[in-house]
Design a protein around this motif. Sequence first.
Motif, PDB file in Angstrom:
ATOM      1  N   UNK A 219       0.856  -1.172   0.000  1.00 49.30           N
ATOM      2  CA  UNK A 219       0.000   0.000   0.000  1.00 49.30           C
ATOM      3  C   UNK A 219       0.899   1.231   0.000  1.00 49.30           C
ATOM      4  N   UNK A 220       0.434   2.265  -0.652  1.00 39.57           N
ATOM      5  CA  UNK A 220       1.191   3.504  -0.713  1.00 39.57           C
ATOM      6  C   UNK A 220       0.331   4.619  -1.263  1.00 39.57           C
ATOM      7  N   UNK A 221       0.972   5.620  -1.813  1.00 36.48           N
ATOM      8  CA  UNK A 221       0.261   6.787  -2.326  1.00 36.48           C
ATOM      9  C   UNK A 221      -0.509   6.447  -3.596  1.00 36.48           C
ATOM     10  N   UNK A 222      -1.705   7.004  -3.710  1.00 37.76           N
ATOM     11  CA  UNK A 222      -2.540   6.890  -4.900  1.00 37.76           C
ATOM     12  C   UNK A 222      -3.024   5.467  -5.177  1.00 37.76           C
ATOM     13  N   UNK A 223      -3.234   4.695  -4.108  1.00 38.67           N
ATOM     14  CA  UNK A 223      -3.753   3.339  -4.229  1.00 38.67           C
ATOM     15  C   UNK A 223      -5.269   3.394  -4.099  1.00 38.67           C
ATOM     16  N   UNK A 224      -5.994   2.751  -4.996  1.00 46.28           N
ATOM     17  CA  UNK A 224      -7.460   2.749  -4.946  1.00 46.28           C
ATOM     18  C   UNK A 224      -7.952   1.773  -3.889  1.00 46.28           C
ATOM     19  N   UNK A 225      -9.007   2.154  -3.171  1.00 42.58           N
ATOM     20  CA  UNK A 225      -9.609   1.290  -2.167  1.00 42.58           C
ATOM     21  C   UNK A 225     -11.068   1.685  -2.006  1.00 42.58           C
ATOM     22  N   UNK A 226     -11.830   0.869  -1.284  1.00 49.66           N
ATOM     23  CA  UNK A 226     -13.199   1.251  -0.941  1.00 49.66           C
ATOM     24  C   UNK A 226     -13.542   0.751   0.451  1.00 49.66           C
ATOM     25  N   UNK A 227     -14.340   1.534   1.160  1.00 51.69           N
ATOM     26  CA  UNK A 227     -14.820   1.204   2.503  1.00 51.69           C
ATOM     27  C   UNK A 227     -16.027   0.291   2.324  1.00 51.69           C
TER      28      UNK A 227
ATOM     29  N   UNK B 221     -18.752   0.031   3.798  1.00 47.48           N
ATOM     30  CA  UNK B 221     -20.048   0.681   3.894  1.00 47.48           C
ATOM     31  C   UNK B 221     -20.152   1.952   3.082  1.00 47.48           C
ATOM     32  N   UNK B 222     -19.163   2.217   2.237  1.00 46.80           N
ATOM     33  CA  UNK B 222     -19.099   3.482   1.501  1.00 46.80           C
ATOM     34  C   UNK B 222     -19.957   3.433   0.251  1.00 46.80           C
ATOM     35  N   UNK B 223     -20.933   4.295   0.184  1.00 43.27           N
ATOM     36  CA  UNK B 223     -21.800   4.335  -0.998  1.00 43.27           C
ATOM     37  C   UNK B 223     -21.196   5.192  -2.107  1.00 43.27           C
ATOM     38  N   UNK B 224     -20.052   5.865  -1.835  1.00 40.03           N
ATOM     39  CA  UNK B 224     -19.451   6.759  -2.824  1.00 40.03           C
ATOM     40  C   UNK B 224     -18.529   6.032  -3.798  1.00 40.03           C
ATOM     41  N   UNK B 225     -18.166   4.789  -3.502  1.00 36.01           N
ATOM     42  CA  UNK B 225     -17.292   4.059  -4.415  1.00 36.01           C
ATOM     43  C   UNK B 225     -15.836   4.148  -4.004  1.00 36.01           C
ATOM     44  N   UNK B 226     -14.942   4.101  -4.963  1.00 34.37           N
ATOM     45  CA  UNK B 226     -13.510   4.057  -4.689  1.00 34.37           C
ATOM     46  C   UNK B 226     -12.923   5.424  -4.380  1.00 34.37           C
ATOM     47  N   UNK B 227     -11.890   5.407  -3.546  1.00 36.80           N
ATOM     48  CA  UNK B 227     -11.091   6.588  -3.232  1.00 36.80           C
ATOM     49  C   UNK B 227      -9.626   6.203  -3.385  1.00 36.80           C
ATOM     50  N   UNK B 228      -8.740   7.173  -3.207  1.00 38.69           N
ATOM     51  CA  UNK B 228      -7.310   6.887  -3.278  1.00 38.69           C
ATOM     52  C   UNK B 228      -6.634   7.304  -1.977  1.00 38.69           C
ATOM     53  N   UNK B 229      -5.460   6.750  -1.755  1.00 39.42           N
ATOM     54  CA  UNK B 229      -4.703   7.050  -0.544  1.00 39.42           C
ATOM     55  C   UNK B 229      -3.772   8.237  -0.768  1.00 39.42           C
ATOM     56  N   UNK B 230      -3.391   8.861   0.347  1.00 38.06           N
ATOM     57  CA  UNK B 230      -2.485  10.013   0.287  1.00 38.06           C
ATOM     58  C   UNK B 230      -1.099   9.660   0.800  1.00 38.06           C
ATOM     59  N   UNK B 231      -0.985   8.598   1.561  1.00 33.65           N
ATOM     60  CA  UNK B 231       0.307   8.211   2.119  1.00 33.65           C
ATOM     61  C   UNK B 231       0.130   7.217   3.248  1.00 33.65           C
ATOM     62  N   UNK B 232       1.258   6.851   3.870  1.00 30.02           N
ATOM     63  CA  UNK B 232       1.272   5.891   4.959  1.00 30.02           C
ATOM     64  C   UNK B 232       1.862   6.560   6.185  1.00 30.02           C
TER      65      UNK B 232
END
Length: 84
Positions: free
Chosen positions: A1-9, A11-22
Amino acid sequence: MGVDIAFNDAGDRLGNCTSAGVAKKDVRYFLLTAGHCLNGDKSGVYQYTSRVGTDHTIGLWAELDVGSILLDATKRTPMWTESL
């Protein structure tokens, strides 16, 4: 995992987001993202179908929009650096 990795929660109805860092605290690692990407409900967080951690905390106040995902322990070698 690192910066700009796509993921989803889970329970998240918004869909995928990206990471900013670790980030690291004691022996725990956290993936940082925007707070609106998480629910703050301790649900699972996934990269596609693989669980990567737990929706740890969110901060949504005034202009603050930050969230953290407590990463699950893995047997993989971390793919980030702790110092430059």
